[in-house]
Motif scaffolding. Structure first.
Motif, PDB file in Angstrom:
ATOM      1  N   TYR A  69      61.602  37.950   4.153  1.00 28.20           N
ATOM      2  CA  TYR A  69      62.726  37.998   3.209  1.00 28.20           C
ATOM      3  C   TYR A  69      63.248  39.427   3.042  1.00 28.20           C
ATOM      4  O   TYR A  69      64.447  39.657   2.940  1.00 28.20           O
ATOM      5  N   LYS A  70      62.326  40.353   3.010  1.00 29.03           N
ATOM      6  CA  LYS A  70      62.700  41.758   2.824  1.00 29.03           C
ATOM      7  C   LYS A  70      63.525  42.261   4.012  1.00 29.03           C
ATOM      8  O   LYS A  70      64.519  42.972   3.845  1.00 29.03           O
ATOM      9  N   SER A  71      63.127  41.876   5.212  1.00 30.10           N
ATOM     10  CA  SER A  71      63.803  42.354   6.415  1.00 30.10           C
ATOM     11  C   SER A  71      65.215  41.795   6.549  1.00 30.10           C
ATOM     12  O   SER A  71      66.069  42.417   7.187  1.00 30.10           O
ATOM     13  N   GLN A  72      65.460  40.622   5.959  1.00 32.49           N
ATOM     14  CA  GLN A  72      66.806  40.062   6.050  1.00 32.49           C
ATOM     15  C   GLN A  72      67.601  40.299   4.754  1.00 32.49           C
ATOM     16  O   GLN A  72      68.654  39.731   4.541  1.00 32.49           O
ATOM     17  N   HIS A  73      67.066  41.196   3.906  1.00 31.13           N
ATOM     18  CA  HIS A  73      67.746  41.653   2.684  1.00 31.13           C
ATOM     19  C   HIS A  73      68.088  40.502   1.723  1.00 31.13           C
ATOM     20  O   HIS A  73      69.160  40.467   1.131  1.00 31.13           O
ATOM     21  N   SER A  74      67.146  39.584   1.592  1.00 26.78           N
ATOM     22  CA  SER A  74      67.355  38.458   0.671  1.00 26.78           C
ATOM     23  C   SER A  74      67.217  38.862  -0.788  1.00 26.78           C
ATOM     24  O   SER A  74      67.883  38.308  -1.659  1.00 26.78           O
ATOM     25  N   PHE A  75      66.341  39.835  -1.062  1.00 20.75           N
ATOM     26  CA  PHE A  75      66.141  40.277  -2.439  1.00 20.75           C
ATOM     27  C   PHE A  75      67.273  41.222  -2.839  1.00 20.75           C
ATOM     28  O   PHE A  75      67.476  42.258  -2.211  1.00 20.75           O
ATOM     29  N   ALA A  76      68.009  40.863  -3.886  1.00 23.37           N
ATOM     30  CA  ALA A  76      69.049  41.768  -4.379  1.00 23.37           C
ATOM     31  C   ALA A  76      68.385  43.020  -4.932  1.00 23.37           C
ATOM     32  O   ALA A  76      67.315  42.950  -5.547  1.00 23.37           O
ATOM     33  N   THR A  77      69.000  44.178  -4.711  1.00 22.05           N
ATOM     34  CA  THR A  77      68.419  45.435  -5.184  1.00 22.05           C
ATOM     35  C   THR A  77      68.949  45.843  -6.553  1.00 22.05           C
ATOM     36  O   THR A  77      68.511  46.838  -7.114  1.00 22.05           O
TER      37      THR A  77
END
Length: 331
Positions: free
Chosen positions: A281-289
């Motif tokens: 999930y982190k690598s595909q930028h699923s978590f909003a920053t």
């Protein structure tokens, strides 16, 4: 007599002091916030980090977390005052608004910014092509939900129409994985960690990510009734600040550190698997920053709903999104 009154005054003073002390203690207690999450998923890692790392507590928030399993049930829980805040897809707020309400549901803090599902094939495919879906039985997500709409959006972009396959959408969200495991479907659209568990067990094989293919959308958002936000603006403000801090924590820590932090929320999942999923999930930028839900994402959401035939009416960003809490959190 003087001694008697002196003792009485001393007693009253002591009682008064205890009352004041008690009142001060009560005022410093955390605000309890009942949160209903649409499912329990590693996809929501920043939320669990905010709890496990004491970030909510630091901001005076005591979260009572309940998993309500499905968008309809989650929204019903929120509307019936069974929860103060819901973590669910933004499309649900549009459905409620379109039905007519004096107390709309307001999106105030975004958690995830891509689709969180993966395409899983029953058979191992060394060189997967989207054309492989044609003529297959596809076990999709619930009709009208964001996973289904994002999935169909990707299929259309890949030249696949729903008429090109046998699409099954009449199975409850909580039962989709078990239906596939029992033999239904050639392909299935699944969240993690189920997709990776199936791969480990040989039940299926991950062949594509809908999150990578669908682009940025306000996929999962914290929302509350307008009346709740109006009555509890400070609580909502501190809640969002805590979320932003957790989002930054996730952005700056490794998948291993994040997995260790959220492991208590997934007691039946091995730490190594949690790490794998977080990294994916982190690598595909699923978590909003950050918690902002911008207008472009909001319009992308409605375009996807419209193409799926599920958009009841277009709603301006300003009607159902309040970014003031997110803006304040980032100051």
């Amino acid at each position: 007599m003087t001694k008697y009154w002196f003792n009485r005054i001393t007693l009253y003073t002591s009682i008064l002091f205890l009352i004041i002390l008690s009142a001060c203690g009560n005022s410093s207690e955390n605000d309890q916030v009942r949160v209903a999450e649409v499912t329990r998923s590693i996809f929501y890692a920043p939320q669990y980090v905010a709890i496990s790392e004491g970030i909510f507590e630091k901001h005076g928030i005591d979260v009572e977390l309940t998993t309500t399993w499905g968008g309809d049930k989650t929204m019903t829980t929120l509307l019936s005052n069974g929860a103060d805040i819901a973590l669910v897809g933004s499309e649900t707020s549009i459905y409620v608004y379109a039905q007519g309400t004096n107390d709309p549901v307001i999106n105030f803090a975004q958690l995830t910014q891509t689709d969180g599902t993966f395409l899983v094939s029953r058979e191992k495919i060394d060189h997967f092509a989207w054309e492989d879906l044609k003529g297959s039985t596809f076990l999709g997500q619930r009709k009208g939900g964001m996973p289904q709409m994002a999935g169909e959006f990707v299929l259309r972009n890949k030249g696949i129409n729903t008429q090109d396959l046998d699409l099954i959408q009449n199975i409850d969200f909580a039962n989709i994985s078990s239906a596939f495991a029992s033999g239904t479907g050639d392909f299935v659209q699944l969240f993690e960690p189920t997709a990776s568990i199936f791969e480990e067990q040989g039940v299926g094989h991950i062949v594509a990510s809908f999150g990578k293919e669908s682009g940025k959308i306000p996929y999962t958002v914290f929302m509350a009734k307008e009346s709740y936000l109006n009555k509890n603006p400070d609580t909502a403000k501190r809640f969002t600040k805590a979320l932003y801090e957790a989002q930054q924590w996730v952005d700056t820590h490794s998948a291993e550190e994040i997995a260790t932090s959220i492991e208590p929320f997934f007691p039946d999942t091995e730490l190594g698997l949690i790490t794998t999923v977080v990294d994916r999930y982190k690598s595909q930028h699923s978590f909003a920053t950050n918690p902002m839900l911008d207008e472009e994402e909001w319009n992308n959401l409605q375009n996807i709903m419209d193409e799926s035939g599920e958009l009841p009416k277009r709603v301006d960003h300003s009607k159902l999104v309040d970014n003031s809490y997110a803006e304040d959190a980032q100051k």
